[in-house]
Design a protein around this motif. Structure first.
Motif, PDB file in Angstrom:
ATOM      1  N   MET A 121     177.732  41.955  35.918  1.00 49.55           N
ATOM      2  CA  MET A 121     178.651  40.819  35.988  1.00 49.55           C
ATOM      3  C   MET A 121     178.353  39.868  34.830  1.00 49.55           C
ATOM      4  SD  MET A 121     179.210  37.969  39.026  1.00 49.55           S
ATOM      5  CE  MET A 121     180.022  39.124  40.137  1.00 49.55           C
ATOM      6  N   ASP A 122     179.339  39.623  33.983  1.00 50.64           N
ATOM      7  CA  ASP A 122     179.157  38.725  32.854  1.00 50.64           C
ATOM      8  C   ASP A 122     179.046  37.277  33.314  1.00 50.64           C
ATOM      9  OD1 ASP A 122     179.298  40.803  31.038  1.00 50.64           O
ATOM     10  OD2 ASP A 122     181.467  40.598  30.759  1.00 50.64           O
ATOM     11  N   TYR A 123     178.418  36.448  32.476  1.00 50.09           N
ATOM     12  CA  TYR A 123     178.412  35.017  32.758  1.00 50.09           C
ATOM     13  C   TYR A 123     179.854  34.516  32.852  1.00 50.09           C
ATOM     14  CZ  TYR A 123     173.455  34.701  31.331  1.00 50.09           C
ATOM     15  OH  TYR A 123     172.095  34.840  31.228  1.00 50.09           O
ATOM     16  N   PRO A 124     180.149  33.655  33.825  1.00 54.97           N
ATOM     17  CA  PRO A 124     181.498  33.082  33.888  1.00 54.97           C
ATOM     18  C   PRO A 124     181.663  31.981  32.840  1.00 54.97           C
ATOM     19  CG  PRO A 124     180.130  32.119  35.594  1.00 54.97           C
ATOM     20  CD  PRO A 124     179.286  33.174  34.914  1.00 54.97           C
ATOM     21  N   ASP A 125     182.892  31.586  32.602  1.00 56.47           N
ATOM     22  CA  ASP A 125     183.143  30.480  31.679  1.00 56.47           C
ATOM     23  C   ASP A 125     182.718  29.147  32.298  1.00 56.47           C
ATOM     24  OD1 ASP A 125     184.221  32.108  29.680  1.00 56.47           O
ATOM     25  OD2 ASP A 125     186.230  32.001  30.562  1.00 56.47           O
ATOM     26  N   TYR A 126     182.931  29.026  33.607  1.00 56.24           N
ATOM     27  CA  TYR A 126     182.666  27.767  34.294  1.00 56.24           C
ATOM     28  C   TYR A 126     181.714  27.983  35.465  1.00 56.24           C
ATOM     29  CZ  TYR A 126     186.746  26.426  31.587  1.00 56.24           C
ATOM     30  OH  TYR A 126     187.615  26.204  30.544  1.00 56.24           O
ATOM     31  N   LEU A 127     181.115  26.887  35.908  1.00 57.74           N
ATOM     32  CA  LEU A 127     180.167  26.921  37.023  1.00 57.74           C
ATOM     33  C   LEU A 127     180.828  27.541  38.245  1.00 57.74           C
ATOM     34  CD1 LEU A 127     177.241  25.864  37.196  1.00 57.74           C
ATOM     35  CD2 LEU A 127     178.151  23.765  38.222  1.00 57.74           C
ATOM     36  N   THR A 128     180.212  28.596  38.795  1.00 59.36           N
ATOM     37  CA  THR A 128     180.827  29.363  39.873  1.00 59.36           C
ATOM     38  C   THR A 128     179.833  29.568  41.013  1.00 59.36           C
ATOM     39  OG1 THR A 128     182.252  30.529  38.298  1.00 59.36           O
ATOM     40  CG2 THR A 128     181.962  31.539  40.463  1.00 59.36           C
ATOM     41  N   TYR A 129     180.295  29.264  42.227  1.00 57.54           N
ATOM     42  CA  TYR A 129     179.467  29.401  43.423  1.00 57.54           C
ATOM     43  C   TYR A 129     180.182  30.272  44.447  1.00 57.54           C
ATOM     44  CZ  TYR A 129     176.362  25.688  41.803  1.00 57.54           C
ATOM     45  OH  TYR A 129     175.451  24.955  41.086  1.00 57.54           O
ATOM     46  N   LEU A 130     179.405  30.865  45.352  1.00 58.04           N
ATOM     47  CA  LEU A 130     179.940  31.526  46.534  1.00 58.04           C
ATOM     48  C   LEU A 130     180.027  30.493  47.646  1.00 58.04           C
ATOM     49  CD1 LEU A 130     177.713  34.743  46.522  1.00 58.04           C
ATOM     50  CD2 LEU A 130     179.993  34.469  45.516  1.00 58.04           C
ATOM     51  N   ARG A 157     171.562  37.984  33.792  1.00 57.87           N
ATOM     52  CA  ARG A 157     170.169  37.552  33.764  1.00 57.87           C
ATOM     53  C   ARG A 157     169.811  37.132  32.340  1.00 57.87           C
ATOM     54  NH1 ARG A 157     165.373  41.988  34.846  1.00 57.87           N
ATOM     55  NH2 ARG A 157     163.569  40.592  34.826  1.00 57.87           N
ATOM     56  N   PRO A 158     169.076  36.001  32.164  1.00 60.51           N
ATOM     57  CA  PRO A 158     168.457  35.135  33.164  1.00 60.51           C
ATOM     58  C   PRO A 158     169.452  34.135  33.744  1.00 60.51           C
ATOM     59  CG  PRO A 158     167.939  34.319  30.990  1.00 60.51           C
ATOM     60  CD  PRO A 158     168.715  35.600  30.792  1.00 60.51           C
ATOM     61  N   ASN A 159     169.046  33.537  34.877  1.00 64.77           N
ATOM     62  CA  ASN A 159     169.933  32.644  35.584  1.00 64.77           C
ATOM     63  C   ASN A 159     169.114  31.772  36.517  1.00 64.77           C
ATOM     64  OD1 ASN A 159     172.523  31.649  36.477  1.00 64.77           O
ATOM     65  ND2 ASN A 159     173.351  33.689  36.028  1.00 64.77           N
ATOM     66  N   TRP A 160     169.783  31.080  37.408  1.00 58.25           N
ATOM     67  CA  TRP A 160     169.070  30.325  38.438  1.00 58.25           C
ATOM     68  C   TRP A 160     169.751  30.564  39.776  1.00 58.25           C
ATOM     69  CZ3 TRP A 160     173.080  28.164  35.847  1.00 58.25           C
ATOM     70  CH2 TRP A 160     173.962  27.370  36.563  1.00 58.25           C
ATOM     71  N   PRO A 200     176.129  27.258  32.026  1.00 54.93           N
ATOM     72  CA  PRO A 200     175.075  27.179  31.010  1.00 54.93           C
ATOM     73  C   PRO A 200     174.709  28.514  30.368  1.00 54.93           C
ATOM     74  CG  PRO A 200     174.453  25.985  32.996  1.00 54.93           C
ATOM     75  CD  PRO A 200     175.664  26.784  33.335  1.00 54.93           C
ATOM     76  N   ARG A 201     175.063  29.626  31.042  1.00 54.87           N
ATOM     77  CA  ARG A 201     174.790  30.974  30.517  1.00 54.87           C
ATOM     78  C   ARG A 201     173.307  31.181  30.226  1.00 54.87           C
ATOM     79  NH1 ARG A 201     179.908  33.699  27.762  1.00 54.87           N
ATOM     80  NH2 ARG A 201     181.464  32.850  29.193  1.00 54.87           N
ATOM     81  N   GLY A 202     172.510  30.865  31.221  1.00 54.22           N
ATOM     82  CA  GLY A 202     171.069  31.036  31.087  1.00 54.22           C
ATOM     83  C   GLY A 202     170.340  30.247  32.152  1.00 54.22           C
ATOM     84  N   VAL A 203     169.057  30.004  31.899  1.00 53.38           N
ATOM     85  CA  VAL A 203     168.216  29.300  32.859  1.00 53.38           C
ATOM     86  C   VAL A 203     168.375  27.794  32.679  1.00 53.38           C
ATOM     87  CG1 VAL A 203     165.834  28.865  33.575  1.00 53.38           C
ATOM     88  CG2 VAL A 203     166.542  31.172  32.939  1.00 53.38           C
ATOM     89  N   GLY A 260     169.378  23.452  49.606  1.00 59.00           N
ATOM     90  CA  GLY A 260     168.684  24.343  50.529  1.00 59.00           C
ATOM     91  C   GLY A 260     167.867  25.426  49.860  1.00 59.00           C
ATOM     92  N   TRP A 261     168.024  25.581  48.518  1.00 58.84           N
ATOM     93  CA  TRP A 261     167.222  26.566  47.789  1.00 58.84           C
ATOM     94  C   TRP A 261     167.350  26.312  46.300  1.00 58.84           C
ATOM     95  CZ3 TRP A 261     163.162  29.299  48.178  1.00 58.84           C
ATOM     96  CH2 TRP A 261     162.876  30.356  47.291  1.00 58.84           C
ATOM     97  N   TRP A 262     166.270  26.612  45.578  1.00 56.50           N
ATOM     98  CA  TRP A 262     166.274  26.534  44.116  1.00 56.50           C
ATOM     99  C   TRP A 262     165.217  27.479  43.569  1.00 56.50           C
ATOM    100  CZ3 TRP A 262     169.233  24.535  40.389  1.00 56.50           C
ATOM    101  CH2 TRP A 262     168.724  24.564  39.089  1.00 56.50           C
ATOM    102  N   ASN A 263     165.580  28.292  42.562  1.00 53.16           N
ATOM    103  CA  ASN A 263     164.627  29.175  41.890  1.00 53.16           C
ATOM    104  C   ASN A 263     165.141  29.496  40.498  1.00 53.16           C
ATOM    105  OD1 ASN A 263     162.748  31.052  41.081  1.00 53.16           O
ATOM    106  ND2 ASN A 263     163.254  32.578  42.629  1.00 53.16           N
ATOM    107  N   HIS A 264     164.398  29.076  39.489  1.00 53.11           N
ATOM    108  CA  HIS A 264     164.731  29.448  38.109  1.00 53.11           C
ATOM    109  C   HIS A 264     163.582  30.227  37.457  1.00 53.11           C
ATOM    110  CE1 HIS A 264     162.376  25.732  37.461  1.00 53.11           C
ATOM    111  NE2 HIS A 264     162.093  26.246  36.271  1.00 53.11           N
ATOM    112  N   THR A 265     162.563  30.581  38.240  1.00 50.28           N
ATOM    113  CA  THR A 265     161.376  31.219  37.687  1.00 50.28           C
ATOM    114  C   THR A 265     161.241  32.670  38.125  1.00 50.28           C
ATOM    115  OG1 THR A 265     160.130  30.187  39.508  1.00 50.28           O
ATOM    116  CG2 THR A 265     160.107  29.054  37.372  1.00 50.28           C
ATOM    117  N   SER A 266     160.705  32.915  39.317  1.00 49.10           N
ATOM    118  CA  SER A 266     160.447  34.286  39.756  1.00 49.10           C
ATOM    119  C   SER A 266     161.710  35.120  39.886  1.00 49.10           C
ATOM    120  CB  SER A 266     159.682  34.292  41.084  1.00 49.10           C
ATOM    121  OG  SER A 266     160.405  33.599  42.080  1.00 49.10           O
TER     122      SER A 266
END
Length: 238
Positions: free
Chosen positions: A134-143, A160-163, A194-197, A228-234
């Protein structure tokens, strides 16, 4: 007495002991904590589980006591199974955990707050996708998923990479329950992806934003609530 573990969300060394984030108060939803590496955890998934009243009460009481702190809640599953095998009707054991955020969001500490295993049952698989392709989207996208006035937004894990992030939001419009059950995307076209971390959410708590269901559908005005959750590392580790 709680048991504490430090580190990433998965340290099963080739086994498949999963963790599921707990979201909501009125109706609980469960979000699989994913990793991009091909480890058996490379899936973004949303479920509903049937959990015993005692576990639900313990979670809600602890959340109430810590709601203004940077903590999350998860179910740690000590049973070994492959995530695609988790379908409606499957029963498995869990421990309830409080997840403390350390070092400006870079690390987490997992504290067991139930001393014994509890059996839960998967009731629905609302969303399930293997990461990749799945390519990076143009705009901020959430489920988007949830029920009633409790809507949860999980950052869509594209390239990848992402958050990985989940926030609970309050909406000005009602989202059709049938649409919400399909876990549509919500595209925020005022914010470029942002297309990255990134190390801090693009969605500020207490601030109002607009998004479109599936990018071209109903416009939703929403106010950001608790993270409710955040991870930009592991998430991105090899």
């Amino acid at each position: 007495m709680s048991t504490t573990r430090e580190g990433t969300q998965h340290e099963d060394h080739g086994n498949h002991f999963h963790r599921f984030l707990i979201l909501g108060k009125e109706k609980l939803f469960f979000y699989h904590l994913a990793l991009y590496k091909d480890s058996g955890h490379n899936y973004q998934a949303v479920y509903t589980f049937d959990v015993p009243d005692a576990l639900r009460t313990k979670y809600l009481d602890d959340l109430k006591a810590n709601e203004d702190k940077w903590v999350f809640y998860s179910l740690h599953c000590p049973d070994h199974f492959l995530l695609p095998d988790l379908k409606a009707g499957k029963k498995f054991n869990v421990f309830l955990e409080r997840v403390l955020v350390l070092e400006d969001g870079a690390k987490r500490k997992f504290e067991e707050i139930t001393g014994t295993r509890t059996e839960v049952t998967c009731t629905e698989v609302l969303h399930f996708r293997k990461l990749g392709g799945m390519d990076y989207p143009d705009y901020l996208t959430y489920l988007a998923f949830g029920a009633g006035k409790e809507i949860h937004l999980a950052h869509q894990l594209a390239q990848r990479p992402n958050w990985d992030e989940v926030v609970t939001v309050a909406t000005d419009q009602t989202i059709d329950p049938a649409t919400l059950k399909k876990v549509p995307t919500l595209v925020i076209d005022s914010i470029k992806d942002p297309r990255g971390v990134i190390k801090k959410s693009k969605l500020e708590k207490g601030k109002k934003y607009q998004g479109k269901i599936n990018g071209n559908g109903q416009m939703i005005d929403f106010t950001v609530g608790r993270q409710g959750w955040w991870n930009h590392t592991s998430l991105n580790d090899d």
